[in-house]
Design a protein around this motif. Sequence first.
Motif: not given
Length: 423
Positions: A168-170, A178-181, A316-325, A328-332
């Motif tokens: 839930r926190s995640r 995303t709001r900051l983005a 490291p930033t672990t990316v599952d999905e190389w789309t813009a959203p 952003v999720r990976a960076a979060a």
Amino acid sequence: VSQDHRHPLPLERPPQASALAQSHRAAVSETLDRLARAPARPRAMQPFDDLFRGDWRWEELRGAPRPVVGSLCNFVPEELVLAAGAIPLRVDLSQAAAAQAGGRVLPADVCPVVKAMVGAHLLELPALAACDLLVIPTACDGKRKLVRLLGEEREGWRLELPADKSVRSRSRWRDEVTRLAGRLEQLTGKRLARRALREAVTLVGRRTELVRRVNQLRQEHASALGGSDALLWLQASFIADARWWVARTEALLEELNARVTGEEQARPEDGRLRLLLTGSPILFPDLRLLHLIEEPGRAVVVADDLCSGTERLYHPTTVDEWTAPGLVRAAADRTLLPCTCPCFVGVDDRIDRLLALCREARVSGVIHHTLRLCQPYDLDQARVSAALKRAGIPVLHLYLEPGTEDTAMLQNRIEAFLEMLAQ
Ligand code: SF4
Ligand code: SF4
């Protein structure tokens, strides 16, 4: 965004502001001079010294055509700031003159980092003055109040931190980021496009790769780079352009690699006791604890889990999905999931990381630093010490406050601890 300024606190420059600002500059020079005197210091540390000593970076920022996004702590994903076309800057500070200036408007029993940040504002220190937007995570009560204290003369953005890392926190944290983005896009007028995000993730990933390689060398060869130089090098990333920092770190790594070949490779230990440093942030220019540990020549800090040190760039930033959203999720997730900051309810992640680091770095002991009045670390200290003791790792716990005349007492306690380790 803090907009409610009906009852402002008059944050006026103290009468002795220029003397305090001068004393802050003197502290910067003194720390750099002390580091420069260390024998066999890598030549590649010079650009990092120059970054802190000169005004060129501040002039560069003043003339920059892009907005500067300042932040406290490590919770603001720099990937997003870079991809939006802004300049990220971490502005945390802990130093006697700045804390003294902040102490004029805050009560005495407030943590020195919070006082120093208010002092940095009163003394118009350049990092804080450069910020167009200041993002402050609600990591502790002091930081929460800083949103209002520092947000009256520049835009302050409160980044609401979850109390734990549950599912839930995640999800709430991803929404918060995303709001900051969205605010970053508004600020720069530039959309967070997939390509820019990918490039920023790659750049931030290169920093992580370099930190891991330099730290690996430090662990294998205690003489490669001292703990105080390591902290200076890591903290240069607070204010440096990320590409500049990567290029200077590549040069540093090359020099360190060259050093540890040949004779040093055959003799990786240099006889000094190997220590790990943990606890509250140790922030340039106040590297007093590192000087006390390393200058007498008996011990060297080969590893740390400080948010102002290795932890800042290690994950490291672990990316599952190389789309813009997806980016952003990976960076979060990068800024939340591996984070060992004591602002979270649990401390188990931090203890696991500490125990793993102690094993990897083969340390003889741990020094636990608590900034006086830093409750998050203080509250976890007993559990951390108990876990280290159970694992057979001696720990020395020290309280520090910038500007306090306790150097002789600290030196005695460190010497006694090293003596005990040596035996
Ligand atoms: S320990 Fe946590 S709250 Fe304190 S400065 Fe570091 S990241 Fe921020
Ligand atoms: S985490 Fe500790 S050192 Fe950092 S601002 Fe909060 S109380 Fe101060």
